[in-house]
Design an enzyme around this catalytic site. Structure first.
Site, short mmCIF file in Angstrom:
data_model
loop_
_atom_site.label_atom_id
_atom_site.label_comp_id
_atom_site.label_asym_id
_atom_site.label_seq_id
_atom_site.Cartn_x
_atom_site.Cartn_y
_atom_site.Cartn_z
CG ASN A 9 -31.31 70.08 24.20
OD1 ASN A 9 -31.09 70.15 23.24
ND2 ASN A 9 -31.62 68.65 24.84
CD1 TRP A 10 -30.64 76.55 22.62
CD2 TRP A 10 -29.67 77.05 20.52
NE1 TRP A 10 -30.03 77.74 22.62
CE2 TRP A 10 -29.55 78.14 21.82
CE3 TRP A 10 -29.68 77.24 19.24
CZ2 TRP A 10 -28.70 79.26 21.22
CZ3 TRP A 10 -28.94 78.54 18.97
CH2 TRP A 10 -28.54 79.34 19.91
CE LYS A 11 -35.46 69.12 24.33
NZ LYS A 11 -36.72 68.29 24.99
CG HIS A 96 -32.35 64.34 25.23
ND1 HIS A 96 -33.60 63.96 24.76
CD2 HIS A 96 -32.42 65.53 26.02
CE1 HIS A 96 -34.37 65.03 25.33
NE2 HIS A 96 -33.71 66.02 25.90
CD GLU A 98 -36.67 65.39 23.17
OE1 GLU A 98 -35.63 65.84 22.37
OE2 GLU A 98 -37.27 66.06 24.00
CD GLU A 168 -32.93 66.30 30.22
OE1 GLU A 168 -32.86 67.36 30.15
OE2 GLU A 168 -33.11 65.61 29.17
N GLY A 174 -40.69 68.63 28.33
CA GLY A 174 -41.78 69.44 27.33
C GLY A 174 -43.22 69.24 27.70
CB SER A 213 -41.10 71.20 32.91
OG SER A 213 -41.80 70.51 31.53
N GLY A 234 -34.67 72.89 28.22
CA GLY A 234 -35.27 72.73 26.68
C GLY A 234 -35.87 74.13 26.47
N GLY A 235 -36.97 74.18 26.46
CA GLY A 235 -38.03 75.16 25.99
C GLY A 235 -37.49 76.43 26.23
P1 13P Z 1 -37.93 70.91 28.54
O1 13P Z 1 -37.25 72.04 29.57
O2 13P Z 1 -38.36 71.65 27.40
O3 13P Z 1 -38.86 70.17 29.41
O4 13P Z 1 -36.76 69.86 28.03
C1 13P Z 1 -36.17 69.37 28.71
C2 13P Z 1 -35.03 68.70 27.93
O5 13P Z 1 -35.29 67.52 27.44
C3 13P Z 1 -33.55 69.23 27.78
O6 13P Z 1 -32.78 68.50 27.30
#
Ligand code: 13P
Length: 252
Positions: A9-11, A96, A98, A168, A174, A213, A234-235
């Site tokens: 997930n590149w956000k 998600h 967010e 999640e 994050g 994470s 994510g990251g």
């Molecule tokens: P991180 O891997 O950066 O914690 O993000 C997880 C996430 O929200 C994937 O959708």
């Protein structure tokens, strides 16, 4: 036997140059891994055409991070499921945390978006998870059940025939704080049980990803748990070597 799935997930990250460098490296390095696992990236809307061009005929699929619950109309700034179909998206992330916390998406809106994705033939990756306060209050299972019940009540259990769930925990996103493999496994088993109570055949094949994470250093121990079928990353999905290492952990 469920085939593991790793989704990046590149956000709201990336640009044309970085995306190309990242995907060239990922495609090359995961090309011999797809027998045991499948891989995808969910990218910002404007990059869908270029990502489609780079990934078609490779072992990496692509998708989006959100969609409108509506098919068309006066919804300035929104993107419909049909538009995602135009760029051959296999997946779309829905609900998600967010989107829920920053953009106010309720369980009901998330259910409508899930239905819209499925009507269009796109596999929704439905995100569920509790906040830190909810975990501390001992209501993790209640929250997860409410998030799943909203879908079951409005669409029906058959929804999960053609969907993926991502667990999640909000406190792990994050933050560098990963759920321990056992903490994640407990919630994954709970999710599978909720689905199995309605339909055990669907529950057996349903992919439940863990997100929060996930890193190269912890992916393997998470993916070894019986109800963890891969990850939503994510990251670490923005760094080719890290994402490839996570894909490798899923293909063991
Ligand atoms: P991180 O891997 O950066 O914690 O993000 C997880 C996430 O929200 C994937 O959708």
């Amino acid at each position: 036997m469920r085939k593991k799935l790793v989704v990046g997930n590149w956000k709201m990250h990336g640009n044309l140059l970085e995306n190309r460098q990242l995907l060239e490296s990922v495609v090359t390095n995961v090309s011999n891994m797809h027998e045991k696992a499948q891989f995808a990236v969910c990218v910002p809307f404007p990059y869908l055409p270029s990502v489609q061009a780079m990934l078609q005929n490779t072992s990496v699929s692509w998708g989006a991070q959100n969609l409108s619950q509506f098919d068309k109309g006066a919804y300035t700034g929104e993107v419909s499921s049909g538009m995602l179909v135009d760029f051959a998206c296999d997946f779309v992330i829905v609900g998600h945390s967010e989107r829920r916390s920053i953009y106010g998406e309720t369980n009901e809106v998330v259910a409508e978006k899930c239905a819209a994705a499925q009507r269009a033939g796109i596999t929704p990756i439905l995100c569920v998870g509790e906040t830190y306060e909810q975990r501390e209050a001992g209501i993790t299972e209640k929250i997860i059940k409410e998030q799943l019940d909203a879908i079951i009540q409005s669409i029906g259990i058959d929804f999960f025939n053609q969907a993926v769930i991502a667990y999640e925990p909000v406190w792990a996103i994050g933050t560098g704080k990963t759920a321990s493999p056992q903490q994640a496994q407990d919630v994954h088993a709970f999710i599978r049980k909720i689905i199995a109570n309605q339909n055990s055949v669907i529950a057996d094949v349903l992919l439940i990803l863990y997100g929060g994470s996930v890193k190269a250093s912890n992916a393997q121990e998470l993916f070894m748990m019986p109800d963890i079928d891969g990850g939503l990353i994510g990251g670490a999905s923005l760094v080719a070597d890290d994402f490839v290492a996570i894909c490798r952990a899923a293909s063991q």
